[in-house]
Design an enzyme around this catalytic site. Sequence first.
Site, PDB file in Angstrom:
ATOM      1  N   ARG A 297       0.806  -1.213   0.000  1.00 27.66           N
ATOM      2  CA  ARG A 297       0.000   0.000   0.000  1.00 27.66           C
ATOM      3  C   ARG A 297       0.848   1.276   0.000  1.00 27.66           C
ATOM      4  NH1 ARG A 297      -2.058   4.132  -0.054  1.00 27.66           N
ATOM      5  NH2 ARG A 297      -4.165   4.791   0.502  1.00 27.66           N
ATOM      6  N   LYS A 298       2.059   1.168   0.543  1.00 27.40           N
ATOM      7  CA  LYS A 298       2.964   2.319   0.647  1.00 27.40           C
ATOM      8  C   LYS A 298       2.271   3.522   1.294  1.00 27.40           C
ATOM      9  CE  LYS A 298       5.972   1.142  -3.295  1.00 27.40           C
ATOM     10  NZ  LYS A 298       5.272  -0.013  -3.842  1.00 27.40           N
ATOM     11  N   PHE A 299       1.787   3.323   2.490  1.00 29.86           N
ATOM     12  CA  PHE A 299       1.165   4.414   3.237  1.00 29.86           C
ATOM     13  C   PHE A 299       2.150   5.571   3.355  1.00 29.86           C
ATOM     14  CE2 PHE A 299      -1.172   0.686   4.794  1.00 29.86           C
ATOM     15  CZ  PHE A 299      -2.482   1.127   4.665  1.00 29.86           C
TER      16      PHE A 299
END
Length: 468
Positions: A297-299
């Site tokens: 997701r690569k928050f």
Amino acid sequence: MAATTTASMETLILKLHEISAVKFGSFKLKSGITSPIYIDLRLIVSYPALLSSISETLIAAVRSSDAEFDVVCGVPYTALPIATVVSVANNIPMLMRRKEVKAYGTGKAIEGVFTPNQSCLIIEDLVTSGASVLETAAPLRLSGLRGGRENLAENGIKLHSLLKLSEMVGVLRRLGKVEEETEKMVLKFLAENKNVSVPKIEKDVAGVKLGYAERAKLTKNETGKKLFEIMVKKETNLCLAADVGTAAELLELADKVGHEICLLKTHVDIFPDFTPDFGSKLRSIADKHNFLIFEDRKFADIGNTVTMQYEGGIYHILEWADIINAHIISGPGIVDGLKLKGVPRGRGLLLLAEMSSAGNLATGEYTATAVKIAADHPDFVIGFISVNPASWKSGPVNPALIHATPGVQMVTGGDALGQQYNTPYSVIYDRGSDIIIVGRGIIKAANPAEAAREYRIQGWNAYLSKCS
């Protein structure tokens, strides 16, 4: 080998003194101790005849001791010119150890051509504690090569000294080049520092010297521990980057290759056919084949926002993903936010310390900050997305933390959009990573299951080589 001060050796000593390569005063050495004498052989590159004489004398002394070796390697940087002259003048293959492994190119710690079990003559300009020699010996041994006197002997390295400092000072005193008081001061210093301790040199230059099973015992996060255990049980360090066009394709692919992988990486927000039961279906397949799910997701937002993104929305990532990842661009608050929801569920977080795309900004201080944040959250952060952890200036990280590296294919290169590829062996053995993340090399293959098996074997063999 005990050195003797022959006429030719005395001439060499006098020449070194003449060019101020022998200095007296107060000098802090790499070992941390302060010495009244300093040998600065960096100067000899400006005196070709002297450089040649030192190299000839050195190789003659080693050969007279019946030492056998196949290649030579100079300790960076001062000994490199000496090793080069020895190599060229005697037709002996030479290797070079990189002081800092680069994140680009081959990413190798040792440059040159060699074969496992060859014997290496390590050339150093001056040995006090032996720390620099040991630092060079470590990556040489990892590559399969064999290779102060007491410290080196404890590490299985035989020291052949061309000349002892006590003998050098004795010659200079006898020839009237130094005062008696100076000689006594140097001899006293040498006697008091005969056994200078050096930090223990670990087997792996990337700092991850233990096997996966041993490292599983060190982690404070249950998901991190489970991942290590799956890797050991299934003998796989392969993560499939399942970047396919639909959820249906992903579920089918996961079932086909699940027995070969330890981790499945998803991008759930690219699926036009996503349905609320996607997570439970994928969870069922993961349990069937014993792999973990990593939602890429690569928050990147502030803590409060990522908390809602993690738990809510239409994807409900918290419900089905064992592992997520995050940028640290917004600061450590992002970890605090994700942690609020993730820790109670036993989830794990990977921090993006590096990226595999050309021109990315996740380098230097950014990477160092990721390492620090990870150290502050051992109950939630299980490791990093990294490209070349062996090159990190921060040095070895906690072995409880895992490194996963994207951009892996059987051949090196890149694509038109900036993705850079490296081989499984390079990523695991040379660059110090733990998990290879493979996408197109598997999903574009005619037989994804067979391709996954080949990547699994390549990655696992690289791990076994690194541990041997």
